[in-house]
Design a protein around this motif. Structure first.
Motif, PDB file in Angstrom:
ATOM      1  N   UNK A 421       0.828  -1.204   0.000  1.00 50.80           N
ATOM      2  CA  UNK A 421       0.000   0.000   0.000  1.00 50.80           C
ATOM      3  C   UNK A 421       0.864   1.257   0.000  1.00 50.80           C
ATOM      4  N   UNK A 422       0.472   2.245  -0.830  1.00 51.33           N
ATOM      5  CA  UNK A 422       1.140   3.551  -0.909  1.00 51.33           C
ATOM      6  C   UNK A 422       2.648   3.399  -1.108  1.00 51.33           C
ATOM      7  N   UNK A 423       3.457   3.770  -0.095  1.00 50.52           N
ATOM      8  CA  UNK A 423       4.917   3.759  -0.284  1.00 50.52           C
ATOM      9  C   UNK A 423       5.583   2.647   0.524  1.00 50.52           C
ATOM     10  N   UNK A 424       4.976   1.496   0.567  1.00 46.79           N
ATOM     11  CA  UNK A 424       5.616   0.337   1.197  1.00 46.79           C
ATOM     12  C   UNK A 424       5.689  -0.795   0.174  1.00 46.79           C
ATOM     13  N   UNK A 425       6.654  -1.685   0.370  1.00 43.23           N
ATOM     14  CA  UNK A 425       6.798  -2.832  -0.520  1.00 43.23           C
ATOM     15  C   UNK A 425       7.427  -3.976   0.262  1.00 43.23           C
ATOM     16  N   UNK A 426       7.319  -5.175  -0.293  1.00 39.27           N
ATOM     17  CA  UNK A 426       7.873  -6.355   0.377  1.00 39.27           C
ATOM     18  C   UNK A 426       8.980  -6.962  -0.469  1.00 39.27           C
ATOM     19  N   UNK A 427       9.945  -7.572   0.214  1.00 37.80           N
ATOM     20  CA  UNK A 427      11.010  -8.329  -0.439  1.00 37.80           C
ATOM     21  C   UNK A 427      10.937  -9.753   0.107  1.00 37.80           C
ATOM     22  N   UNK A 428      10.522 -10.694  -0.736  1.00 40.20           N
ATOM     23  CA  UNK A 428      10.371 -12.096  -0.319  1.00 40.20           C
ATOM     24  C   UNK A 428      11.551 -12.914  -0.824  1.00 40.20           C
ATOM     25  N   UNK A 429      11.970 -13.901  -0.004  1.00 39.49           N
ATOM     26  CA  UNK A 429      13.125 -14.719  -0.383  1.00 39.49           C
ATOM     27  C   UNK A 429      13.073 -16.043   0.381  1.00 39.49           C
ATOM     28  N   UNK A 430      13.689 -17.112  -0.145  1.00 36.40           N
ATOM     29  CA  UNK A 430      13.716 -18.396   0.561  1.00 36.40           C
ATOM     30  C   UNK A 430      14.537 -18.285   1.847  1.00 36.40           C
ATOM     31  N   UNK A 431      14.030 -18.888   2.907  1.00 36.77           N
ATOM     32  CA  UNK A 431      14.786 -18.914   4.165  1.00 36.77           C
ATOM     33  C   UNK A 431      16.125 -19.618   3.923  1.00 36.77           C
ATOM     34  N   UNK A 432      17.234 -19.074   4.451  1.00 38.06           N
ATOM     35  CA  UNK A 432      18.566 -19.650   4.165  1.00 38.06           C
ATOM     36  C   UNK A 432      18.720 -21.119   4.530  1.00 38.06           C
ATOM     37  N   UNK A 433      17.995 -21.599   5.580  1.00 35.33           N
ATOM     38  CA  UNK A 433      18.199 -22.995   6.010  1.00 35.33           C
ATOM     39  C   UNK A 433      16.917 -23.816   5.981  1.00 35.33           C
ATOM     40  N   UNK A 434      15.788 -23.207   5.700  1.00 28.48           N
ATOM     41  CA  UNK A 434      14.519 -23.922   5.639  1.00 28.48           C
ATOM     42  C   UNK A 434      13.886 -23.747   4.262  1.00 28.48           C
ATOM     43  N   UNK A 435      12.785 -24.475   4.034  1.00 31.68           N
ATOM     44  CA  UNK A 435      12.133 -24.422   2.728  1.00 31.68           C
ATOM     45  C   UNK A 435      11.056 -23.345   2.643  1.00 31.68           C
ATOM     46  N   UNK A 436      10.768 -22.679   3.741  1.00 35.16           N
ATOM     47  CA  UNK A 436       9.728 -21.653   3.736  1.00 35.16           C
ATOM     48  C   UNK A 436      10.275 -20.317   3.221  1.00 35.16           C
ATOM     49  N   UNK A 437       9.338 -19.413   2.940  1.00 35.01           N
ATOM     50  CA  UNK A 437       9.719 -18.069   2.511  1.00 35.01           C
ATOM     51  C   UNK A 437       9.852 -17.142   3.714  1.00 35.01           C
ATOM     52  N   UNK A 438      10.769 -16.203   3.606  1.00 34.47           N
ATOM     53  CA  UNK A 438      10.877 -15.096   4.559  1.00 34.47           C
ATOM     54  C   UNK A 438      10.523 -13.813   3.813  1.00 34.47           C
ATOM     55  N   UNK A 439      10.164 -12.798   4.559  1.00 29.50           N
ATOM     56  CA  UNK A 439       9.711 -11.566   3.906  1.00 29.50           C
ATOM     57  C   UNK A 439      10.069 -10.352   4.758  1.00 29.50           C
ATOM     58  N   UNK A 440      10.574  -9.309   4.100  1.00 24.61           N
ATOM     59  CA  UNK A 440      10.830  -8.030   4.761  1.00 24.61           C
ATOM     60  C   UNK A 440       9.876  -6.995   4.174  1.00 24.61           C
ATOM     61  N   UNK A 441       9.080  -6.379   5.036  1.00 24.53           N
ATOM     62  CA  UNK A 441       8.208  -5.278   4.613  1.00 24.53           C
ATOM     63  C   UNK A 441       8.952  -3.972   4.866  1.00 24.53           C
TER      64      UNK A 441
END
Length: 496
Positions: A421-441
């Motif tokens: 929304x507006x001036x925010x964005x997310x950066x998604x990436x695979x967790x370094x040691x697991x199979x799930x995704x991590x995300x930085x807002x």
């Protein structure tokens, strides 16, 4: 009527007038231009060829320099004539004239500029351009000077438009002095000054405002003091319009008193201090700025709903990617391929997928190069919106490179940048040691305030990077790849 009778008539007419007034009339007649050329003159192709030849030739002699100046004047729709001595070229219009003084060998001695009703002043910028044979830059200044007076009406109305611009410039300069201290740095003014780092108009160069600079540009300037690195700039000018606007024709800041909001106190727009003109002030950017619909609406709210012209809405991220590639002089401006390879020292190569998010209406934007306004009080607010947008654009553009990724590579670290929304964005990436995704807002609240939140699957191990650490890292470098490298390095320390 015979010549003798005509001369006698002229003699009687001016017998009672002082000699200085006669000289003034002769000077005015000599400087009066023939007017702009017709749009499609029959000798147009020939003139075009002559101008190309003049551009190619390196004018050195007095004759060739004069020819180059006269050719350039015609190209810009101005009149020109040479003095009887053959060493001075006058470039004239109804509202201003330029006097170029040359030596016998064609070297430039001085260049003077005079606006209507003003004394001529030496212009160092024009002298510099002509001595360096930079006729393109000289021609651009001629064009800018002519554009100052493209205001509907007679010479008096055009002069009022120029007077309004002078009044605005004085108020903006007063505002720039309000918070300035002797030891303030240029970078501090750029990032925090009410009107950025302001450089007054000199000769033919318009007033300009530097309002944003990235940390990497600051670092480059510190490492290479002679590199003349500069951030995002806008110039201050005036332009004719189809509708009337009330513009100040006298400075509105009488003293340095400020209101409750910390902004200067302006005088009211009385009939003595303002008038209706078919013109408005402009903040112009040489490179169009990708701006979100939200930012455009905020600027139009600040300026009293004056519409920004020629807006073509498109997905904002597509505009940012296209502008970034253009700045990198990449000939392929296609935005269909949104995967970019970014290389960093001591780190596996990153691959960033830019998700345009075009299905979301609030993520539309447009390229903005002109911002109209009518009052100096609008400028600080406009600059804050521009800074905010530039900070956001800087982060997104840090993920864009000239190198595309077309095939999967197990050695790459993959990231997806998605608008929120507006001036925010997310950066998604695979967790370094697991199979799930991590995300930085990443939420760009203002150009100086950025808030980040790291989201992990509840069962996944920590990445050893707090929200505060990520927020400080983003503000320090304004680069998504550099921050992602820091997060992966911290995660590796936990594994070790």
């Amino acid at each position: 009527i015979s010549t003798n009778a005509l001369m006698e008539k002229l003699y009687l007419k001016y017998e009672q007038k002082p000699w200085t007034e006669t000289l003034k009339l002769v000077h005015f007649c000599m400087d009066k231009p023939l007017g702009r050329p017709v749009s499609n003159p029959p000798d147009g192709p020939l003139l075009s060829c002559m101008e190309k030849i003049q551009r190619t030739l390196n004018a050195k002699s007095l004759f060739s320099v004069m020819n180059r100046l006269q050719s350039l004047s015609r190209q810009k729709g101005l009149n020109s004539h040479v003095s009887p001595s053959g060493t001075t070229c006058y470039i004239t219009s109804d509202m201003f004239y330029i006097e170029v003084q040359l030596e016998k060998d064609g070297k430039v001695m001085d260049v003077k500029l005079a606006h209507l009703g003003e004394a001529p002043v030496i212009c160092d910028d024009l002298v510099r351009h002509l001595r360096m044979k930079n006729y393109d830059a000289f021609g651009k200044i001629l064009e800018d000077l002519s554009n100052l007076y493209l205001i509907p009406g007679n010479s008096e109305m055009k002069a009022k438009g120029y007077l309004a611009l002078q009044s605005l410039e004085k108020d903006l300069y007063s505002m720039s002095l309000q918070d300035r201290t002797e030891d303030v740095s240029r970078v501090t003014e750029v990032l925090h000054g009410k009107v950025g780092h302001l450089v007054p108009r000199t000769g033919g160069t318009p007033m300009n405002i530097e309002f944003y600079i990235s940390p990497y540009q600051v670092l480059e300037a510190e490492l290479n003091p002679d590199s003349q690195v500069c951030g995002a700039k806008i110039v201050v000018t005036v332009e004719g319009t189809d509708t009337l606007h009330r513009l100040p024709i006298s400075p509105l800041i009488a003293d340095f008193q400020t209101g409750e909001d910390g902004n200067p106190a302006f005088l009211l727009l009385t009939d003595e201090l303002s008038m209706d003109l078919s013109a408005c002030f402009l903040l112009k950017s040489h490179q169009p700025i990708p701006m979100s619909s939200f930012s455009i609406e905020e600027i139009q709210r600040l300026t009293g709903r004056i519409q920004i012209a020629d807006l073509k809405l498109a997905p904002l991220y597509e505009l940012i990617v296209q502008s970034t590639l253009k700045e990198k002089h990449n000939e392929d401006l296609s935005t269909h391929n949104s995967c970019f390879s970014v290389s960093l020292p001591d780190c596996p190569k990153h691959c960033y997928f830019i998700n345009n998010g075009s299905e979301k209406s609030d993520l539309a934007g447009a390229l903005v190069s002109k911002i109209p306004f009518t009052h100096p009080k609008c400028v600080p607010g406009i600059i804050e919106v521009l800074r905010h947008q530039m900070a956001y654009n800087t982060l997104i553009s840090s993920c864009v490179s000239e190198k595309h990724i077309n095939e999967d590579d197990s050695e790459l670290l993959y990231f997806e940048v998605t608008p929120q929304k507006n001036t925010s964005f997310s950066v998604s990436f695979p967790h370094p040691v697991k199979d799930n995704l991590a995300c930085v807002i990443i939420n760009v609240i203002t150009s100086r305030e950025i808030q980040c939140n790291l989201h992990l699957h509840p069962e996944d191990p920590t990445l050893n990077s707090s929200d505060d650490f990520i927020s400080r890292a983003v503000k320090r470098c304004m680069s998504v790849p550099v921050v992602m490298r820091a997060i992966f390095r911290n995660a590796a320390k936990v594994g070790a």
